[in-house]
Design a protein around this motif. Structure first.
Motif, PDB file in Angstrom:
ATOM      1  N   GLN A  96       0.733  -1.117   0.097  1.00 40.56           N
ATOM      2  CA  GLN A  96      -0.015   0.042   0.086  1.00 40.56           C
ATOM      3  C   GLN A  96       0.763   1.522  -0.077  1.00 40.56           C
ATOM      4  O   GLN A  96       0.390   2.309  -0.535  1.00 40.56           O
ATOM      5  CB  GLN A  96      -0.841  -0.005   0.971  1.00 40.56           C
ATOM      6  N   THR A  97       1.830   1.056   0.413  1.00 40.94           N
ATOM      7  CA  THR A  97       2.965   2.242   0.599  1.00 40.94           C
ATOM      8  C   THR A  97       4.295   1.685   0.174  1.00 40.94           C
ATOM      9  O   THR A  97       4.762   0.846   0.678  1.00 40.94           O
ATOM     10  CB  THR A  97       3.013   2.663   2.182  1.00 40.94           C
ATOM     11  N   PHE A  98       5.311   2.739  -0.182  1.00 42.71           N
ATOM     12  CA  PHE A  98       6.657   2.397  -0.152  1.00 42.71           C
ATOM     13  C   PHE A  98       7.484   3.637   0.677  1.00 42.71           C
ATOM     14  O   PHE A  98       6.816   4.947   0.585  1.00 42.71           O
ATOM     15  CB  PHE A  98       7.249   2.275  -1.222  1.00 42.71           C
ATOM     16  N   THR A  99       8.488   3.510   0.972  1.00 40.50           N
ATOM     17  CA  THR A  99       9.214   4.279   1.738  1.00 40.50           C
ATOM     18  C   THR A  99      10.647   4.597   1.274  1.00 40.50           C
ATOM     19  O   THR A  99      11.295   3.489   0.547  1.00 40.50           O
ATOM     20  CB  THR A  99       9.614   3.987   3.238  1.00 40.50           C
ATOM     21  N   PHE A 100      11.291   5.699   1.278  1.00 44.84           N
ATOM     22  CA  PHE A 100      12.527   5.861   0.745  1.00 44.84           C
ATOM     23  C   PHE A 100      13.304   6.743   1.428  1.00 44.84           C
ATOM     24  O   PHE A 100      12.447   7.896   2.306  1.00 44.84           O
ATOM     25  CB  PHE A 100      12.493   6.399  -0.661  1.00 44.84           C
ATOM     26  N   GLY A 101      14.740   6.849   1.603  1.00 41.68           N
ATOM     27  CA  GLY A 101      15.536   7.956   2.377  1.00 41.68           C
ATOM     28  C   GLY A 101      15.416   9.327   2.039  1.00 41.68           C
ATOM     29  O   GLY A 101      15.656   9.569   0.740  1.00 41.68           O
ATOM     30  N   SER A 102      15.413  10.212   2.919  1.00 41.55           N
ATOM     31  CA  SER A 102      15.559  11.684   2.490  1.00 41.55           C
ATOM     32  C   SER A 102      16.259  12.382   3.687  1.00 41.55           C
ATOM     33  O   SER A 102      16.614  11.716   4.693  1.00 41.55           O
ATOM     34  CB  SER A 102      14.307  12.437   2.460  1.00 41.55           C
ATOM     35  N   GLU A 103      16.648  13.516   3.223  1.00 39.81           N
ATOM     36  CA  GLU A 103      17.650  14.181   4.212  1.00 39.81           C
ATOM     37  C   GLU A 103      16.948  14.612   5.554  1.00 39.81           C
ATOM     38  O   GLU A 103      17.407  14.708   6.700  1.00 39.81           O
ATOM     39  CB  GLU A 103      18.361  15.374   3.443  1.00 39.81           C
ATOM     40  N   ASP A 104      15.722  15.013   5.360  1.00 35.97           N
ATOM     41  CA  ASP A 104      14.941  15.641   6.438  1.00 35.97           C
ATOM     42  C   ASP A 104      13.772  14.922   6.925  1.00 35.97           C
ATOM     43  O   ASP A 104      12.772  15.549   7.581  1.00 35.97           O
ATOM     44  CB  ASP A 104      14.823  17.171   6.432  1.00 35.97           C
ATOM     45  N   GLY A 105      13.409  13.900   5.931  1.00 38.18           N
ATOM     46  CA  GLY A 105      12.414  13.414   6.385  1.00 38.18           C
ATOM     47  C   GLY A 105      10.834  13.885   5.862  1.00 38.18           C
ATOM     48  O   GLY A 105       9.826  13.508   6.116  1.00 38.18           O
ATOM     49  N   ARG A 106      11.004  15.139   5.034  1.00 37.71           N
ATOM     50  CA  ARG A 106       9.878  15.589   4.557  1.00 37.71           C
ATOM     51  C   ARG A 106       9.509  15.310   3.172  1.00 37.71           C
ATOM     52  O   ARG A 106      10.423  15.482   2.155  1.00 37.71           O
ATOM     53  CB  ARG A 106       9.963  17.162   4.711  1.00 37.71           C
ATOM     54  N   LEU A 107       8.113  14.713   2.968  1.00 40.74           N
ATOM     55  CA  LEU A 107       7.767  14.378   1.636  1.00 40.74           C
ATOM     56  C   LEU A 107       7.625  15.566   0.696  1.00 40.74           C
ATOM     57  O   LEU A 107       7.563  15.438  -0.593  1.00 40.74           O
ATOM     58  CB  LEU A 107       6.536  13.418   1.750  1.00 40.74           C
ATOM     59  N   GLU A 108       7.069  16.738   1.600  1.00 39.55           N
ATOM     60  CA  GLU A 108       6.541  17.717   0.465  1.00 39.55           C
ATOM     61  C   GLU A 108       7.587  18.164  -0.770  1.00 39.55           C
ATOM     62  O   GLU A 108       7.118  18.570  -1.658  1.00 39.55           O
ATOM     63  CB  GLU A 108       5.854  18.754   1.324  1.00 39.55           C
ATOM     64  N   PRO A 109       8.695  18.463  -0.136  1.00 39.80           N
ATOM     65  CA  PRO A 109       9.602  19.020  -1.166  1.00 39.80           C
ATOM     66  C   PRO A 109       9.749  18.312  -2.499  1.00 39.80           C
ATOM     67  O   PRO A 109       9.838  18.683  -3.544  1.00 39.80           O
ATOM     68  CB  PRO A 109      10.962  19.072  -0.571  1.00 39.80           C
ATOM     69  N   PHE A 110       9.597  17.059  -2.266  1.00 42.38           N
ATOM     70  CA  PHE A 110       9.859  15.950  -3.439  1.00 42.38           C
ATOM     71  C   PHE A 110       8.461  15.996  -4.333  1.00 42.38           C
ATOM     72  O   PHE A 110       8.260  16.159  -5.562  1.00 42.38           O
ATOM     73  CB  PHE A 110       9.969  14.428  -2.987  1.00 42.38           C
ATOM     74  N   LEU A 111       7.198  16.002  -3.378  1.00 42.92           N
ATOM     75  CA  LEU A 111       5.799  16.110  -4.169  1.00 42.92           C
ATOM     76  C   LEU A 111       5.701  17.593  -5.158  1.00 42.92           C
ATOM     77  O   LEU A 111       5.513  17.806  -6.113  1.00 42.92           O
ATOM     78  CB  LEU A 111       4.652  16.079  -3.351  1.00 42.92           C
ATOM     79  N   ASP A 112       6.197  18.652  -4.510  1.00 45.57           N
ATOM     80  CA  ASP A 112       6.389  20.008  -4.879  1.00 45.57           C
ATOM     81  C   ASP A 112       7.179  19.806  -6.247  1.00 45.57           C
ATOM     82  O   ASP A 112       6.913  20.467  -7.160  1.00 45.57           O
ATOM     83  CB  ASP A 112       6.566  20.921  -3.896  1.00 45.57           C
TER      84      ASP A 112
END
Lengths: 399, 399
Positions: A96-112
């Protein structure tokens, strides 16, 4: 049962990976973690340090419940296709979901960032075209166009100069292409950057740093603190059997043989070989003293290290443009291993999966799968295997 | 100056060869002996023990004045094409005669056998056709047809079951095709049969026997009595540099890699690969424990050892049907080496030669020659050469 997916290479599985798996389960409240893992050859165009079965064992010993194989077609491709193959498979496997690593744990910058490019496609393309006329490379032009777009529409976006962010971006894009039936989430990466060397004060090191330590210092003990103990044991066992880890350095005599066995015209049948690079490959393969010497001689602005390594991967495995480009959609879920918990999940959901689950390759005839089998055969040649760990005689790992 | 030609592999050059060269000069009253010598791969489909430059040195040190290369296209071909290429080159190089070894030194049985088949072509073909219907192999049917022809027209003929006689027959045939401008002569072979093992009482041993001694006993000293001292020294030097002699055993990891890198369909692009042998090659390359184990698994009535080895030679060098069959006539005389006497001959007759004499390959663009260069490159890979004795940087040997 709920499943969360992760996209991995585990080259090798280290403490940072263990942390991510644990957090992925916690964040999404999933019952099982499914890892879609690259097989014998990786996205940077390299053989994996140890084979896919050893890496599957590492994963199953440290929190992953199911490991499925990212087919060669995707595992050795550029970020967009790599991500599309991986996310498609996680969705097909019922995540249902997948996760990936990021520098600050915020998804919004990716979506934006994704929306920014998505909604301004024409302007973005016009920028790219414009920057290309200045003579810079295509990836560089993409980068500049992206910066120009951000200036036009200010906001908080990701830095697409970082390899991990590029992958994250394409995961989001893949989920979008798959109609968002699978949802992204991100987890803060801790301790070490993508390419950072190992740091003796930490328990986290990048896989790149760990590999450097293994190849340069050749003392396995040096990486002990950065990997779970099953990883350490498996690396130790591997070293005892093969006396070396797989790398282009190890595979160089065979790679050189493969290159020199072809005419320039024949070499141009391999993916991304064009513009005369085939002549340079042959010329320098003859005289290079080592793989690194060879790479130094053939690399250029146009042909970056990664691009060249991907080309060399295909030449090494003998997989042509025609064979590679015949496939764009995953057509099976290849099971590499599972825990008891993973097996429970598979028993319950197998029949709902949108692609056939393959446990035994001998029972299956599939062109895309035949490339994975070829990749394993050629990987083994590099290590002078005889009859061990063949795709036909290795059943899924159980733990 | 008069020149006599010999067709040789010199694998390695031994006392029997030295005797033949001496007799050839004596019998024909020639001033120079020109040897047309196979390059890195031989007629039985094997890499030469030591490379063509080392073998040229052996020849020049023991009576041969000029060594020219029999191109790969001919040196790895069946007897008819092998002989045609060799005799054509000797004629082009200005030889009035050529000599070959025989059991009793009589030329007539060779000539009579050739005329027998030549003058009764239709009957011979009818016999072959008839014998083929009984299910026997083509070479076997040729043999039976030849026997039937002899019964019809009694006389003294050669036994075409012996490999050396088959070659002799095809030399005569080649001279005939070349309008007998070059004349055959034969010299009694002394001391040892074609495949005989070495005999401690003798100074003559077959090259096969010498190679067996080198590979099985691995003591160079054992062959000392059978070879001129320059041969012995050159073998000793080679062993010091490479620690091994070239053989399929040595080349096996690369050969296996080459086979497994292809699909069955791709393998069928190589000379004589047909009838499903491509599947057997891949299947057994995966599991064979050694080259000999591999050969035992793939050989059959239809695919004899020699036929298979020739197939494997082409797969190893990467030379396809299309590349090999594009050439049927020699188009150059490649000079591998010469004595002072040989050089005098070349200076005088070079301009009368009917094909261009090539001393430096870098100055020449020729498709047939490019296959010889490829063969050298791939031969070197098997011995892990780096930059030595390349076709481009090795000038003709002078002595």
């Amino acid at each position: 049962m709920q499943a969360v997916g992760v996209v991995v290479e585990y080259n090798p599985f280290h403490n940072g990976h263990a942390y991510h798996v644990q957090q992925a389960k916690k964040l999404t409240k999933a019952d099982v973690v499914i890892a879609v893992m690259s097989g014998q050859f990786l996205q940077r165009g390299e053989p994996a340090l140890v084979d896919k079965w050893a890496r599957t064992k590492m994963a199953l010993a440290s929190g992953v419940d199911i490991v499925i194989e990212l087919p060669y077609v995707f595992s050795t491709a550029h970020a967009k296709q790599f991500a599309y193959g991986a996310i498609s498979l996680l969705q097909a496997a019922g995540c249902q979901t997948f996760t990936f690593g990021s520098e600050d744990g915020r998804l919004e910058p990716f979506l934006d960032s994704f929306v920014l490019i998505q909604q301004n496609k024409e302007l973005y393309d016009a920028f790219i075209k414009e920057f290309m006329t200045t003579g810079i490379s295509y990836p560089k032009a993409l980068q500049e166009a992206y910066t120009a777009l951000q200036q036009q529409f200010p906001g908080t976006y990701i830095d697409l100069a970082k390899p991990n962010n590029i992958l994250g971006f394409h995961y989001i894009e893949a989920a979008h292409l798959l109609k968002n039936k699978i949802q992204p989430a991100t987890i803060t990466r801790i301790g070490a950057g993508y390419h950072d060397a190992i740091n003796e004060q930490s328990q986290i090191a990048s896989a790149t740093g760990i590999r450097q330590a293994l190849f340069q210092e050749k003392v396995l003990q040096n990486i002990n603190q950065f990997v779970p103990s099953p990883t350490y044991q498996l690396l130790e066992e591997w070293q005892q059997v093969h006396s070396t880890f797989a790398s282009w350095h190890t595979f160089w005599p065979l790679l050189r043989f493969a290159i020199l066995r072809h005419t320039p015209e024949q070499l141009s049948a391999f993916p991304d070989v064009s513009e005369g690079i085939e002549y340079a490959l042959i010329k320098h393969a003859k005289n290079a003293l080592s793989f690194n010497d060879f790479m130094d001689k053939i690399k250029s602005k146009r042909y970056t290290w990664t691009r060249l390594q991907r080309i060399l991967t295909h030449i090494y495995t003998g997989i042509t443009k025609q064979q590679l480009h015949a496939h764009t959609e995953p057509s099976y879920i290849r099971l590499l291993g599972m825990t008891e918990n993973g097996q429970r999940y598979l028993s319950m959901y197998k029949k709902h999966m949108t692609l056939p689950l393959i446990s035994r390759v001998a029972a299956t005839q599939n062109d895309m799968l035949s490339l994975d089998i070829r990749a394993t055969t050629m990987y083994q040649q590099g290590l002078s295997f005889h009859t061990m760990n063949d795709d036909y005689n290795t059943p899924p790992i159980r733990r």
